[in-house]
Design a protein around this motif. Structure first.
Motif, PDB file in Angstrom:
ATOM      1  N   LEU A 189       0.824  -1.205   0.000  1.00  0.00           N
ATOM      2  CA  LEU A 189       0.000   0.000   0.000  1.00  0.00           C
ATOM      3  C   LEU A 189       0.864   1.263   0.000  1.00  0.00           C
ATOM      4  CD1 LEU A 189      -3.215   0.680   1.908  1.00  0.00           C
ATOM      5  CD2 LEU A 189      -1.437   2.390   1.913  1.00  0.00           C
ATOM      6  N   LEU A 190       1.814   1.313   0.932  1.00  0.00           N
ATOM      7  CA  LEU A 190       2.590   2.554   1.089  1.00  0.00           C
ATOM      8  C   LEU A 190       3.463   2.823  -0.133  1.00  0.00           C
ATOM      9  CD1 LEU A 190       3.631   2.244   4.843  1.00  0.00           C
ATOM     10  CD2 LEU A 190       1.726   3.531   3.868  1.00  0.00           C
ATOM     11  N   HIS A 191       4.028   1.754  -0.688  1.00  0.00           N
ATOM     12  CA  HIS A 191       4.896   1.951  -1.865  1.00  0.00           C
ATOM     13  C   HIS A 191       4.085   2.100  -3.145  1.00  0.00           C
ATOM     14  CE1 HIS A 191       8.974   1.205  -0.009  1.00  0.00           C
ATOM     15  NE2 HIS A 191       8.134   0.954   0.971  1.00  0.00           N
ATOM     16  N   GLY A 192       2.793   1.848  -3.040  1.00  0.00           N
ATOM     17  CA  GLY A 192       1.938   2.064  -4.201  1.00  0.00           C
ATOM     18  C   GLY A 192       1.398   3.487  -4.295  1.00  0.00           C
ATOM     19  N   LEU A 193       1.646   4.269  -3.251  1.00  0.00           N
ATOM     20  CA  LEU A 193       1.208   5.674  -3.297  1.00  0.00           C
ATOM     21  C   LEU A 193       2.023   6.406  -4.353  1.00  0.00           C
ATOM     22  CD1 LEU A 193       1.175   6.352   0.556  1.00  0.00           C
ATOM     23  CD2 LEU A 193      -0.836   6.154  -0.913  1.00  0.00           C
ATOM     24  N   PRO A 194       1.431   7.438  -4.980  1.00  0.00           N
ATOM     25  CA  PRO A 194       2.218   8.186  -5.965  1.00  0.00           C
ATOM     26  C   PRO A 194       3.473   8.755  -5.308  1.00  0.00           C
ATOM     27  CG  PRO A 194      -0.076   8.905  -5.963  1.00  0.00           C
ATOM     28  CD  PRO A 194       0.086   7.979  -4.802  1.00  0.00           C
ATOM     29  N   GLY A 195       4.574   8.747  -6.049  1.00  0.00           N
ATOM     30  CA  GLY A 195       5.829   9.244  -5.506  1.00  0.00           C
ATOM     31  C   GLY A 195       5.804  10.750  -5.329  1.00  0.00           C
ATOM     32  N   VAL A 196       6.837  11.240  -4.702  1.00  0.00           N
ATOM     33  CA  VAL A 196       6.998  12.693  -4.562  1.00  0.00           C
ATOM     34  C   VAL A 196       8.293  13.075  -5.261  1.00  0.00           C
ATOM     35  CG1 VAL A 196       7.157  14.644  -2.989  1.00  0.00           C
ATOM     36  CG2 VAL A 196       5.922  12.580  -2.293  1.00  0.00           C
ATOM     37  N   ASP A 197       8.200  13.983  -6.201  1.00  0.00           N
ATOM     38  CA  ASP A 197       9.397  14.469  -6.874  1.00  0.00           C
ATOM     39  C   ASP A 197       9.964  15.631  -6.064  1.00  0.00           C
ATOM     40  OD1 ASP A 197      11.024  14.448  -9.502  1.00  0.00           O
ATOM     41  OD2 ASP A 197      10.541  16.555  -9.180  1.00  0.00           O
ATOM     42  N   ARG A 198      11.172  15.440  -5.560  1.00  0.00           N
ATOM     43  CA  ARG A 198      11.735  16.420  -4.618  1.00  0.00           C
ATOM     44  C   ARG A 198      11.849  17.811  -5.241  1.00  0.00           C
ATOM     45  NH1 ARG A 198      14.872  16.998   0.144  1.00  0.00           N
ATOM     46  NH2 ARG A 198      14.422  14.851   0.695  1.00  0.00           N
ATOM     47  N   VAL A 199      12.362  17.864  -6.455  1.00  0.00           N
ATOM     48  CA  VAL A 199      12.563  19.162  -7.097  1.00  0.00           C
ATOM     49  C   VAL A 199      11.221  19.898  -7.228  1.00  0.00           C
ATOM     50  CG1 VAL A 199      13.333  20.324  -9.194  1.00  0.00           C
ATOM     51  CG2 VAL A 199      14.605  18.363  -8.319  1.00  0.00           C
ATOM     52  N   GLY A 200      10.220  19.166  -7.702  1.00  0.00           N
ATOM     53  CA  GLY A 200       8.908  19.770  -7.913  1.00  0.00           C
ATOM     54  C   GLY A 200       8.260  20.205  -6.613  1.00  0.00           C
ATOM     55  N   ALA A 201       8.385  19.374  -5.576  1.00  0.00           N
ATOM     56  CA  ALA A 201       7.770  19.714  -4.297  1.00  0.00           C
ATOM     57  C   ALA A 201       8.454  20.939  -3.698  1.00  0.00           C
ATOM     58  CB  ALA A 201       7.858  18.526  -3.331  1.00  0.00           C
ATOM     59  N   ASP A 202       9.780  20.995  -3.786  1.00  0.00           N
ATOM     60  CA  ASP A 202      10.512  22.156  -3.262  1.00  0.00           C
ATOM     61  C   ASP A 202      10.100  23.426  -4.006  1.00  0.00           C
ATOM     62  OD1 ASP A 202      11.872  20.653  -1.437  1.00  0.00           O
ATOM     63  OD2 ASP A 202      13.727  20.504  -2.592  1.00  0.00           O
ATOM     64  N   GLN A 203       9.956  23.278  -5.328  1.00  0.00           N
ATOM     65  CA  GLN A 203       9.591  24.433  -6.150  1.00  0.00           C
ATOM     66  C   GLN A 203       8.217  24.976  -5.785  1.00  0.00           C
ATOM     67  OE1 GLN A 203       9.475  23.574 -10.389  1.00  0.00           O
ATOM     68  NE2 GLN A 203      11.675  23.895 -10.423  1.00  0.00           N
ATOM     69  N   ARG A 204       7.283  24.062  -5.628  1.00  0.00           N
ATOM     70  CA  ARG A 204       5.921  24.472  -5.300  1.00  0.00           C
ATOM     71  C   ARG A 204       5.889  25.172  -3.940  1.00  0.00           C
ATOM     72  NH1 ARG A 204       1.152  26.543  -6.231  1.00  0.00           N
ATOM     73  NH2 ARG A 204      -0.564  25.610  -5.078  1.00  0.00           N
ATOM     74  N   ALA A 205       6.581  24.589  -2.972  1.00  0.00           N
ATOM     75  CA  ALA A 205       6.591  25.194  -1.640  1.00  0.00           C
ATOM     76  C   ALA A 205       7.256  26.570  -1.700  1.00  0.00           C
ATOM     77  CB  ALA A 205       7.315  24.293  -0.652  1.00  0.00           C
ATOM     78  N   ALA A 206       8.333  26.685  -2.473  1.00  0.00           N
ATOM     79  CA  ALA A 206       9.036  27.965  -2.568  1.00  0.00           C
ATOM     80  C   ALA A 206       8.142  29.011  -3.224  1.00  0.00           C
ATOM     81  CB  ALA A 206      10.328  27.805  -3.356  1.00  0.00           C
ATOM     82  N   MET A 207       7.400  28.582  -4.249  1.00  0.00           N
ATOM     83  CA  MET A 207       6.505  29.524  -4.921  1.00  0.00           C
ATOM     84  C   MET A 207       5.428  30.021  -3.946  1.00  0.00           C
ATOM     85  SD  MET A 207       3.269  29.465  -6.533  1.00  0.00           S
ATOM     86  CE  MET A 207       2.700  31.101  -6.256  1.00  0.00           C
ATOM     87  N   LEU A 208       4.854  29.100  -3.189  1.00  0.00           N
ATOM     88  CA  LEU A 208       3.823  29.529  -2.234  1.00  0.00           C
ATOM     89  C   LEU A 208       4.433  30.438  -1.166  1.00  0.00           C
ATOM     90  CD1 LEU A 208       1.699  26.281  -1.914  1.00  0.00           C
ATOM     91  CD2 LEU A 208       1.028  28.434  -2.974  1.00  0.00           C
ATOM     92  N   GLY A 209       5.723  30.238  -0.903  1.00  0.00           N
ATOM     93  CA  GLY A 209       6.416  31.092   0.055  1.00  0.00           C
ATOM     94  C   GLY A 209       6.556  32.534  -0.410  1.00  0.00           C
ATOM     95  N   THR A 210       6.308  32.799  -1.699  1.00  0.00           N
ATOM     96  CA  THR A 210       6.424  34.179  -2.187  1.00  0.00           C
ATOM     97  C   THR A 210       5.106  34.952  -2.066  1.00  0.00           C
ATOM     98  OG1 THR A 210       5.762  33.765  -4.497  1.00  0.00           O
ATOM     99  CG2 THR A 210       8.085  33.416  -3.947  1.00  0.00           C
ATOM    100  N   ARG A 211       4.053  34.296  -1.639  1.00  0.00           N
ATOM    101  CA  ARG A 211       2.779  35.014  -1.486  1.00  0.00           C
ATOM    102  C   ARG A 211       2.968  36.186  -0.532  1.00  0.00           C
ATOM    103  NH1 ARG A 211       0.291  33.509  -5.857  1.00  0.00           N
ATOM    104  NH2 ARG A 211      -0.979  31.628  -5.786  1.00  0.00           N
ATOM    105  N   SER A 212       2.367  37.285  -0.876  1.00  0.00           N
ATOM    106  CA  SER A 212       2.541  38.502  -0.103  1.00  0.00           C
ATOM    107  C   SER A 212       1.285  38.747   0.717  1.00  0.00           C
ATOM    108  CB  SER A 212       2.800  39.646  -1.096  1.00  0.00           C
ATOM    109  OG  SER A 212       2.983  40.839  -0.413  1.00  0.00           O
ATOM    110  N   ILE A 213       1.398  38.576   2.031  1.00  0.00           N
ATOM    111  CA  ILE A 213       0.221  38.693   2.903  1.00  0.00           C
ATOM    112  C   ILE A 213       0.319  40.015   3.649  1.00  0.00           C
ATOM    113  CG2 ILE A 213      -1.081  37.586   4.772  1.00  0.00           C
ATOM    114  CD1 ILE A 213      -0.896  35.978   2.142  1.00  0.00           C
ATOM    115  N   LYS A 214      -0.555  40.925   3.296  1.00  0.00           N
ATOM    116  CA  LYS A 214      -0.474  42.278   3.831  1.00  0.00           C
ATOM    117  C   LYS A 214      -1.792  42.721   4.452  1.00  0.00           C
ATOM    118  CE  LYS A 214       3.649  43.030   2.023  1.00  0.00           C
ATOM    119  NZ  LYS A 214       4.773  42.717   2.908  1.00  0.00           N
ATOM    120  N   THR A 215      -1.728  43.813   5.172  1.00  0.00           N
ATOM    121  CA  THR A 215      -2.858  44.550   5.756  1.00  0.00           C
ATOM    122  C   THR A 215      -3.931  43.651   6.387  1.00  0.00           C
ATOM    123  OG1 THR A 215      -3.959  44.735   3.604  1.00  0.00           O
ATOM    124  CG2 THR A 215      -2.488  46.516   4.224  1.00  0.00           C
TER     125      THR A 215
END
Lengths: 318, 475
Positions: free
Chosen positions: A18-44
């Protein structure tokens, strides 16, 4: 996603499938997505809303060998009323302490509505016998803990002994029960992602913890680096989202360790907002495990309201 | 829902003049013609500035200035040319916020992209080629390769400043001088770049910038004093250019359209594949020649992937390009919007199923919501023609061989994406895909060291890397 769950907990092989049948995680892509969300500008207004939500999500934590009843009492006062000068500041979600200090925390918090969480199961390493882990959990629950933050056996997980990890979590979950009054302690399962080596393992460990009955998955003990990184939290959020879709059971997420600034906390909220959405933007389903974060949140809250930063002495150190 | 308050980047950092002249021989000069046009902000339809449309005579002056500068510039040692390029690169970095805001104003792309993608790549291109300028003897084109002369360069509106960098940096590094024509809808960053050339003390005439539309471009590529033609844009215009320069002895590189397949196998990292598909087609509103406009998904995971994709599209934030949280900006022009609408309506008429998330569009400006077509067949025009907008066609396949067959079954061949956790399959696919770039488990990633260019109707020649130097050397 359709995932066959019947009978998975009968053997290592079934769990592995079951656990190894889960879709994999691509490290580069996951890091990129998290970094992009980290650029959100939360103001006021968004920042004001985010800060109050983050305060309500804090698990105010002290987990040191040098902890004393006095220190815990002081922390509980802060948890119930983070800013003595401003009653509009909400209280935090919970305090998190070692098992022997649970009773103190419970009496200090009284009817404040702040929950008491206790680490258990030979925190932080988890290196003890299953009996000791269950006994420690039962001790904390008997002392009045509302929540138990257990650690998984990373050694067993990394050697592929998934069944052992599963059974331990299930046994601890059982020890969280308070038969009769129905107020079972909530179980948070600490994966200690800093020791799991790969993002694939983070996803698998999340699923294992959820399958075994965990109410929350939590990144880290705070004793190992790296702790609550954005990509790891992202992967755990994806796991709870997919688990809900597959099983109908909703599980919470708690990043803990290394979240020190308001900016860190807001990035976490952005991650929740854009990965799982509304349903998790609530202290019941998302927590921030932290010790020094709260004062920064208070400072930024005041800055937002007054336009000025107060000196550090205007925020209590507890 | 956690609503993000508006977080607009300030436009005070840019100083847009009411009107612009032509940049020829290091000076701002008036056009000999009368024709002037306004460039507008596509997000608001507000006129930003008036630009001159250069005439044949203006182009002749610019080519003359470039010719005059060529002698000294080509004899300038590579190490000295490198200094100019390094200086330009550093000024671009220093003024990157100004350039990013101006790019977003004139083009409509989100500031997040102009700030985090376009500008860093622009600077990187100048730095990279600055490094080559004194090492051309080691590039594999002989011990002392010579420049070609005057390069006539025509660039598109989708990455105005980045395409300028792709064109000018290698040309100058190799010792050529250039006359560049930016697109008529997005001339402003090129004109600011002219200022940067002056700031860097670049010798007059090495870079000349003539603004205008198709006729100016035709005059430039057809000019007998031009030794090299470089064009990025549509296949249609590329064909005209190839025809006009045939037999003239001019060296030509064309970087044209695309209809890239983004191929997702059942063992792909699903969440990252979804991100890759989104980035592949919705990056820069789909105004990307190498956009992954055809999603080929293995049948066994098609439903899961589509569900995840739709869920993800619902979180895309469309609106003010200058808002730091905007994911999808404005369509660059009314003409492009009309083309996207026409092809999308055609897709529906041909029987494909159209889907967009709930997505309110601003009242003014040119906007198109992120759109997915499912049930698309190879024979549908939305699966064959380049839409150049935020429109994704979804097709399915059963076997790797079928994926290759469908991916290659297009007149284009610019790029492709392969998503699988199986390394051997990536290599197997890359061997068979007829595309200039094959991305594996990523999409729309660019690097100045990596050659870029197409097969078939996507053009010829390569830009970037060692390979890209060939286009600007007499070899």
């Amino acid at each position: 996603m359709t995932i066959p769950l019947a009978g998975v907990a009968t053997s290592n092989a079934a769990l592995r499938n079951l656990l190894h049948g889960l879709p994999g995680v691509d490290r580069v892509g996951a890091d990129q997505r998290a970094a992009m969300l980290g650029t959100r500008s939360i103001k006021t207004t968004a920042k004001a809303e985010g800060i109050d939500l983050a305060i309500r999500m804090v698990d105010l934590t002290t987990l040191e060998g040098a902890d004393t009843p006095g220190k815990v009492r002081a922390m509980c006062a802060k948890a119930a009323r983070p800013d003595p000068g401003d009653p509009s500041v909400p209280k935090v979600a919970a305090v998190c302490v070692y098992p022997d200090l649970v009773a103190r925390a419970v009496s200090a918090l009284g009817g404040s509505g702040v929950k008491v969480a206790s680490v258990a199961t030979a925190f932080p390493s988890g290196r003890s016998s299953p009996e000791v882990k269950v006994a420690e959990t039962a001790f904390a629950v008997a002392a009045g803990a509302d929540e138990i933050d257990m650690v998984i056996d990373r050694g067993a997980f990394l050697t592929g002994d998934y069944l052992k990890v599963f059974e331990e979590i299930a046994a601890v979950k059982e020890a969280c029960a308070r038969p009769g009054d129905g107020r079972d302690a909530h179980l948070k399962v600490i994966l200690e992602t800093g020791e799991l080596a790969t993002y694939d393992n983070v996803r698998r460990a999340s699923w294992l913890a959820m399958l075994a009955g965990g109410d929350f998955v939590k990144t880290s003990t705070g004793k190992v680096q790296p702790a609550a990184t954005l990509p790891v939290t992202l992967i755990m959020l994806e796991a709870v989202r997919d688990f809900l879709a597959a099983t109908g059971r909703k599980v919470g997420v708690k990043p803990a360790g290394g979240i020190r600034t308001t900016k860190d906390a807001l990035k976490m909220l952005v991650l929740v907002n854009e990965t799982v959405g509304d349903g998790w933007l609530d202290p019941g389903w998302f927590r921030l495990g932290a010790s020094s974060l709260l004062n920064d949140l208070l400072m930024q809250r005041q800055k937002l309201a007054t336009g000025r930063y107060a000196g550090p002495d205007y925020f209590t150190l507890d | 829902m956690f609503e993000y308050a508006p977080a607009p980047e300030s436009r005070d950092v840019v100083d847009i003049k009411p009107s612009y002249r032509l940049f020829i021989g290091g000076e701002w000069v008036d056009s000999r013609g009368e024709e002037r046009h306004k460039t507008v902000n596509p997000a608001t339809e507000e006129a930003l500035a008036e630009i001159a449309w250069a005439t044949e005579e203006d182009v002749d002056r610019a080519v003359g200035a470039a010719r005059q500068a060529f002698g000294a510039w080509s004899r300038t040692p590579g190490s000295e040319r490198a200094k100019y390029l390094f200086r330009i690169a550093r000024i671009i970095q220093e003024r990157s916020r100004e350039l990013a805001v101006l790019e977003s104003l004139d083009n409509g792309k989100p500031i997040r992209e102009s700030r985090d993608v376009d500008l860093p790549l622009v600077a990187a291109h100048f730095f990279y080629h600055a490094g080559w300028a004194d090492k051309l003897g080691y590039a594999g084109y002989g011990p002392d390769p010579r420049p070609l002369g005057v390069a006539g360069q025509v660039i598109p509106w989708n990455f105005p400043l980045l395409m300028l960098a792709w064109k000018i940096a290698p040309a100058l590094a190799c010792g050529n001088t250039v006359v560049l024509k930016p697109a008529e809808t997005t001339p402003l960053t090129a004109l600011l770049f002219a200022e940067i050339c002056r700031q860097a003390d670049l010798p007059p005439g090495v870079v000349n910038i003539v603004t205008g539309a198709g006729e100016t471009g035709a005059a430039l590529v057809g000019h007998p004093g031009v030794d090299k033609v470089a064009f990025t844009g549509s296949t249609e215009v590329g064909r005209l250019i190839a025809r006009s320069v045939a037999g003239s002895g001019k060296k030509v590189t064309l970087e044209l359209g695309g209809k890239a397949a983004n191929i997702v196998f059942d063992d792909a990292a699903l969440d990252q594949a979804v991100e890759g598909v989104v980035n592949g087609i919705f990056f820069n509103q789909g105004h990307v020649c190498c956009a992954g406009s055809r999603l080929l998904v293995q049948e066994s995971i098609a439903d899961d992937l589509l569900d995840a994709l739709k869920r993800r599209l619902a979180t895309l934030r469309l609106g003010d390009p200058l808002d730091k949280n905007t994911d999808i900006g404005a369509i660059n022009s009314a003409a492009q919007l009309a083309r996207i609408r026409r092809l999308s309506d055609l897709g529906e008429a041909e029987g494909a199923e159209r889907w967009s998330p709930v997505c309110p569009l601003p009242e003014r400006g040119f906007w198109f919501p992120p759109t997915i077509f499912t049930g698309v067949a190879q024979s549908h025009r939305i699966a064959r023609e380049e839409v150049f907008g935020p429109v994704l066609s979804v097709l399915t396949f059963r076997t790797p061989a079928e994926a290759v067959e469908k991916a290659n079954n297009t007149p284009f061949g610019l790029s492709a994406g392969v998503w699988t956790e199986k390394g051997s399959r990536i290599l197997w696919m890359a061997d068979r895909l007829r595309a200039g770039v094959v991305w594996a488990n990523t999409f729309n990633r660019f690097d100045p060291a990596s050659p870029f260019g197409g097969y078939k109707e996507s053009g010829y020649g390569r830009e970037g890397g060692r390979h890209g130097l060939e286009a600007y050397l007499d070899v």
